[in-house]
Motif scaffolding. Structure first.
Motif, PDB file in Angstrom:
ATOM      1  N   LEU A   1       0.830  -1.204   0.000  1.00  0.00           N
ATOM      2  CA  LEU A   1       0.000   0.000   0.000  1.00  0.00           C
ATOM      3  C   LEU A   1       0.864   1.253   0.000  1.00  0.00           C
ATOM      4  CD1 LEU A   1      -2.679   1.476   0.173  1.00  0.00           C
ATOM      5  CD2 LEU A   1      -2.704   1.046   2.643  1.00  0.00           C
ATOM      6  N   LEU A   2       1.903   1.247   0.820  1.00  0.00           N
ATOM      7  CA  LEU A   2       2.790   2.400   0.895  1.00  0.00           C
ATOM      8  C   LEU A   2       3.489   2.644  -0.448  1.00  0.00           C
ATOM      9  CD1 LEU A   2       3.104   3.959   3.580  1.00  0.00           C
ATOM     10  CD2 LEU A   2       5.386   2.985   3.783  1.00  0.00           C
ATOM     11  N   ARG A   3       3.995   1.583  -1.055  1.00  0.00           N
ATOM     12  CA  ARG A   3       4.726   1.716  -2.319  1.00  0.00           C
ATOM     13  C   ARG A   3       3.791   2.142  -3.460  1.00  0.00           C
ATOM     14  NH1 ARG A   3       9.684  -0.585  -2.895  1.00  0.00           N
ATOM     15  NH2 ARG A   3       9.213  -1.322  -4.991  1.00  0.00           N
ATOM     16  N   THR A   4       2.543   1.726  -3.388  1.00  0.00           N
ATOM     17  CA  THR A   4       1.593   2.129  -4.433  1.00  0.00           C
ATOM     18  C   THR A   4       1.242   3.603  -4.299  1.00  0.00           C
ATOM     19  OG1 THR A   4       0.687  -0.120  -4.429  1.00  0.00           O
ATOM     20  CG2 THR A   4      -0.609   1.572  -5.530  1.00  0.00           C
ATOM     21  N   ILE A   5       1.051   4.064  -3.069  1.00  0.00           N
ATOM     22  CA  ILE A   5       0.783   5.491  -2.848  1.00  0.00           C
ATOM     23  C   ILE A   5       1.972   6.320  -3.334  1.00  0.00           C
ATOM     24  CG2 ILE A   5       0.459   7.254  -1.074  1.00  0.00           C
ATOM     25  CD1 ILE A   5      -1.105   5.133   0.536  1.00  0.00           C
ATOM     26  N   ALA A   6       3.188   5.807  -3.102  1.00  0.00           N
ATOM     27  CA  ALA A   6       4.390   6.521  -3.519  1.00  0.00           C
ATOM     28  C   ALA A   6       4.582   6.512  -5.030  1.00  0.00           C
ATOM     29  CB  ALA A   6       5.617   5.909  -2.848  1.00  0.00           C
ATOM     30  N   GLY A   7       3.863   5.646  -5.735  1.00  0.00           N
ATOM     31  CA  GLY A   7       4.015   5.551  -7.185  1.00  0.00           C
ATOM     32  C   GLY A   7       5.042   4.538  -7.626  1.00  0.00           C
ATOM     33  N   LEU A   8       5.586   3.753  -6.689  1.00  0.00           N
ATOM     34  CA  LEU A   8       6.585   2.743  -7.031  1.00  0.00           C
ATOM     35  C   LEU A   8       5.951   1.478  -7.601  1.00  0.00           C
ATOM     36  CD1 LEU A   8       8.840   3.156  -3.867  1.00  0.00           C
ATOM     37  CD2 LEU A   8       9.202   4.123  -6.140  1.00  0.00           C
TER      38      LEU A   8
ATOM     39  N   ARG B   1       2.276   0.067  -9.689  1.00  0.00           N
ATOM     40  CA  ARG B   1       1.061   0.458 -10.403  1.00  0.00           C
ATOM     41  C   ARG B   1      -0.140  -0.309  -9.856  1.00  0.00           C
ATOM     42  NH1 ARG B   1       1.162   3.179 -15.304  1.00  0.00           N
ATOM     43  NH2 ARG B   1       3.244   3.789 -16.008  1.00  0.00           N
ATOM     44  N   ALA B   2      -1.249   0.373  -9.734  1.00  0.00           N
ATOM     45  CA  ALA B   2      -2.484  -0.262  -9.274  1.00  0.00           C
ATOM     46  C   ALA B   2      -3.214  -0.920 -10.431  1.00  0.00           C
ATOM     47  CB  ALA B   2      -3.384   0.778  -8.619  1.00  0.00           C
ATOM     48  N   ARG B   3      -3.880  -2.024 -10.141  1.00  0.00           N
ATOM     49  CA  ARG B   3      -4.725  -2.643 -11.166  1.00  0.00           C
ATOM     50  C   ARG B   3      -6.003  -1.835 -11.366  1.00  0.00           C
ATOM     51  NH1 ARG B   3      -4.567  -9.233 -10.105  1.00  0.00           N
ATOM     52  NH2 ARG B   3      -2.314  -9.499 -10.482  1.00  0.00           N
ATOM     53  N   SER B   4      -6.512  -1.292 -10.268  1.00  0.00           N
ATOM     54  CA  SER B   4      -7.705  -0.457 -10.342  1.00  0.00           C
ATOM     55  C   SER B   4      -7.769   0.400  -9.090  1.00  0.00           C
ATOM     56  CB  SER B   4      -8.975  -1.318 -10.460  1.00  0.00           C
ATOM     57  OG  SER B   4      -9.119  -2.148  -9.319  1.00  0.00           O
ATOM     58  N   GLY B   5      -8.629   1.400  -9.126  1.00  0.00           N
ATOM     59  CA  GLY B   5      -8.799   2.284  -7.979  1.00  0.00           C
ATOM     60  C   GLY B   5      -8.189   3.652  -8.209  1.00  0.00           C
ATOM     61  N   GLU B   6      -8.313   4.501  -7.189  1.00  0.00           N
ATOM     62  CA  GLU B   6      -7.858   5.880  -7.297  1.00  0.00           C
ATOM     63  C   GLU B   6      -7.042   6.284  -6.076  1.00  0.00           C
ATOM     64  OE1 GLU B   6     -11.682   7.725  -9.776  1.00  0.00           O
ATOM     65  OE2 GLU B   6     -11.370   8.252  -7.660  1.00  0.00           O
ATOM     66  N   ILE B   7      -6.066   7.163  -6.296  1.00  0.00           N
ATOM     67  CA  ILE B   7      -5.304   7.788  -5.218  1.00  0.00           C
ATOM     68  C   ILE B   7      -5.278   9.277  -5.502  1.00  0.00           C
ATOM     69  CG2 ILE B   7      -3.112   7.966  -3.989  1.00  0.00           C
ATOM     70  CD1 ILE B   7      -2.453   5.135  -4.955  1.00  0.00           C
TER      71      ILE B   7
ATOM     72  N   GLY C   1      -5.804   4.944 -16.387  1.00  0.00           N
ATOM     73  CA  GLY C   1      -5.075   5.668 -17.417  1.00  0.00           C
ATOM     74  C   GLY C   1      -4.111   6.708 -16.895  1.00  0.00           C
ATOM     75  N   ILE C   2      -4.030   6.884 -15.575  1.00  0.00           N
ATOM     76  CA  ILE C   2      -3.122   7.871 -14.984  1.00  0.00           C
ATOM     77  C   ILE C   2      -2.251   7.196 -13.943  1.00  0.00           C
ATOM     78  CG2 ILE C   2      -2.938   9.971 -13.578  1.00  0.00           C
ATOM     79  CD1 ILE C   2      -5.545  10.918 -14.769  1.00  0.00           C
ATOM     80  N   HIS C   3      -0.946   7.378 -14.090  1.00  0.00           N
ATOM     81  CA  HIS C   3       0.004   6.921 -13.072  1.00  0.00           C
ATOM     82  C   HIS C   3       1.112   7.958 -12.990  1.00  0.00           C
ATOM     83  CE1 HIS C   3       2.375   4.195 -10.553  1.00  0.00           C
ATOM     84  NE2 HIS C   3       3.423   4.581 -11.262  1.00  0.00           N
ATOM     85  N   LEU C   4       0.955   8.915 -12.075  1.00  0.00           N
ATOM     86  CA  LEU C   4       1.938   9.979 -11.950  1.00  0.00           C
ATOM     87  C   LEU C   4       3.245   9.404 -11.415  1.00  0.00           C
ATOM     88  CD1 LEU C   4       1.806  13.048 -12.460  1.00  0.00           C
ATOM     89  CD2 LEU C   4       1.528  13.331  -9.985  1.00  0.00           C
ATOM     90  N   ALA C   5       4.354   9.801 -11.991  1.00  0.00           N
ATOM     91  CA  ALA C   5       5.668   9.292 -11.590  1.00  0.00           C
ATOM     92  C   ALA C   5       5.960   9.647 -10.132  1.00  0.00           C
ATOM     93  CB  ALA C   5       6.743   9.868 -12.496  1.00  0.00           C
ATOM     94  N   PRO C   6       6.720   8.801  -9.423  1.00  0.00           N
ATOM     95  CA  PRO C   6       7.003   9.046  -7.995  1.00  0.00           C
ATOM     96  C   PRO C   6       7.557  10.438  -7.718  1.00  0.00           C
ATOM     97  CG  PRO C   6       7.739   6.855  -8.618  1.00  0.00           C
ATOM     98  CD  PRO C   6       7.314   7.528  -9.872  1.00  0.00           C
ATOM     99  N   GLU C   7       8.495  10.904  -8.567  1.00  0.00           N
ATOM    100  CA  GLU C   7       9.141  12.194  -8.307  1.00  0.00           C
ATOM    101  C   GLU C   7       8.202  13.377  -8.508  1.00  0.00           C
ATOM    102  OE1 GLU C   7      10.160  11.006 -12.598  1.00  0.00           O
ATOM    103  OE2 GLU C   7       9.953  10.022 -10.628  1.00  0.00           O
ATOM    104  N   LYS C   8       7.033  13.141  -9.099  1.00  0.00           N
ATOM    105  CA  LYS C   8       6.073  14.225  -9.316  1.00  0.00           C
ATOM    106  C   LYS C   8       4.936  14.222  -8.298  1.00  0.00           C
ATOM    107  CE  LYS C   8       6.943  14.416 -14.299  1.00  0.00           C
ATOM    108  NZ  LYS C   8       6.335  14.315 -15.650  1.00  0.00           N
ATOM    109  N   ARG C   9       4.980  13.317  -7.331  1.00  0.00           N
ATOM    110  CA  ARG C   9       3.874  13.191  -6.384  1.00  0.00           C
ATOM    111  C   ARG C   9       4.030  14.038  -5.128  1.00  0.00           C
ATOM    112  NH1 ARG C   9       0.939   7.385  -6.698  1.00  0.00           N
ATOM    113  NH2 ARG C   9       1.096   7.129  -8.962  1.00  0.00           N
ATOM    114  N   ARG C  10       5.175  14.673  -4.960  1.00  0.00           N
ATOM    115  CA  ARG C  10       5.458  15.495  -3.775  1.00  0.00           C
ATOM    116  C   ARG C  10       5.273  14.674  -2.499  1.00  0.00           C
ATOM    117  NH1 ARG C  10       2.937  21.223  -3.400  1.00  0.00           N
ATOM    118  NH2 ARG C  10       4.488  21.248  -1.723  1.00  0.00           N
TER     119      ARG C  10
END
Length: 378
Positions: free
Chosen positions: A45-52, A54-60, A71-80
């Motif tokens: 869960l922590l790594r998915t929130i960080a963007g490390l 990818r989720a199969r489904s759902g939203e963050i 269709g959206i997976h923001l890169a880790p370095e852009k998630r602040r």
């Protein structure tokens, strides 16, 4: 505002899903602790929130930004997002100040740039916040474990993150240092107004410093609530046993009482995740916390029941006589194992002033109302 919202998050590897439709919400500036047994999905869960991952489904959503959705997976370095790992992971060739400055560069700078930024007012401010201003020029190899973790926290905050993820940051520290550092971390996050998520194997740690606690099991959130809610009204008997010591007894519900092997006790039926609560005449699982068992001396002149107690100050149940067969002393309190005449063994927590030796004849009573669960929720 750095509010975190996770909705319907499903994550998996080749062997199958690890997280199943997870919903989590953390208000701005508050700390969520995630607890659960090994392999339950905490780190996933922590790594998915960080963007490390990818989720199969759902939203963050972090603040106003959707960072994960279809269709959206923001890169880790852009998630602040700031990250504090268990082992601090400081750069050994940089000083304390340079390590913090590197965090300010959000991983896009070089060692040379970090050295230039190390003398900035912001780096000095962050080091003062973690009480390490006097160690700015020290090498990481000259720090204690607690000091290294403080540097890691300052580095995580240096880039002005909206969210800080703490992956068991106190796990390698001794108990006294853990208590001191976790209090400092909690206060620092509040001072900076940063939302945080702490993954920990220490349930007492989660209950003591978090604003909210999420209990995971098998990739599902069994309960999300305040520490008081999770401990005092656990969603299931399993949650009750995981977040604290618990005594479980079978019983049969009769109105606002439950008949058990230790007598009739006042009961509060608990509604499960399906919206079902035990009804009159149902078999139930009864939860008693060890501190809800009141212990007094037995024998001539002993009171018929202990003094009133419980969450609502209600009178205790009818008394039971037994013998103390074991004592687990922890300093501020102790756990007594008490064997009753019929061979049943109960565990009662007492304060240090109520400590009695093995072999003592005592009288037990349950203070206040117990919780009654449908057996299927166990």
């Amino acid at each position: 505002m750095s509010r975190l919202e996770v909705r319907g998050l499903t994550v998996g590897y080749e062997g199958g899903p690890v997280l199943h439709s997870v919903d989590v919400e953390v208000p701005h500036g508050e700390l969520l602790a995630i607890v659960g047994p090994s392999g339950c999905g905490k780190t996933t869960l922590l790594r998915t929130i960080a963007g490390l991952l990818r989720a199969r489904s759902g939203e963050i959503r972090i603040g106003q930004r959707m960072v994960t959705t279809h269709g959206i997976h923001l890169a880790p370095e852009k998630r602040r997002i700031g990250w504090v790992p268990q082992d601090a992971a400081l750069f050994p060739h940089l000083t304390v100040a340079e390590n913090v400055a590197f965090g300010m560069l959000a991983g896009r700078g070089s060692s040379r740039a970090a050295r230039r930024a190390a003398r900035s007012d912001e780096v000095r401010r962050l080091l003062d916040l973690v009480d390490l201003g006097q160690l700015a020029d020290r090498a990481p190899g000259q720090l204690s474990g607690g000091q290294a973790q403080r540097v890691a926290l300052a580095r995580a905050l240096a880039a002005g993150p909206e969210l800080v993820l703490l992956d068991e940051p106190f796990g390698a520290l001794d108990p006294m240092l853990r208590a001191d550092l976790r209090a400092s971390v909690r206060e620092l996050l509040r001072t900076e107004g940063v939302t945080g998520i702490l993954v920990t194997h220490d349930q007492a740690e989660a209950l003591s410093i978090a604003d909210h606690v999420a209990v995971l099991r098998g990739g599902e959130v069994l309960q999300l609530g305040t520490p008081e809610e999770v401990y005092q009204v656990p969603a299931t008997p399993w949650v009750a046993g995981f977040v604290g010591d618990a005594v479980f007894l079978p019983g049969v519900l009769h109105g606002d009482e439950v008949a058990t092997s230790i007598g009739r006790l006042r009961a509060v039926p608990v509604t499960d995740a399906a919206g079902l609560a035990p009804s009159d005449g149902d078999d139930v699982t009864v939860l008693i916390r060890p501190e809800e068992l009141r212990v007094t001396p037995a024998g001539p002149g002993a009171p018929a029941e202990p003094a009133p107690g419980g969450a609502a100050g209600a009178a205790a149940s009818a008394a039971l006589d037994g013998t103390v067969t074991d004592v687990e002393y922890t300093g501020h309190d102790a756990m007594l194992a008490v064997s009753l005449a019929d061979g049943m063994r109960l565990r009662a927590r007492v304060t240090a002033s109520g400590l009695v030796p093995r072999g003592t004849e005592v009288r037990l009573a349950v203070a206040g109302a117990v919780l009654a669960y449908r057996p299927e929720t166990a």
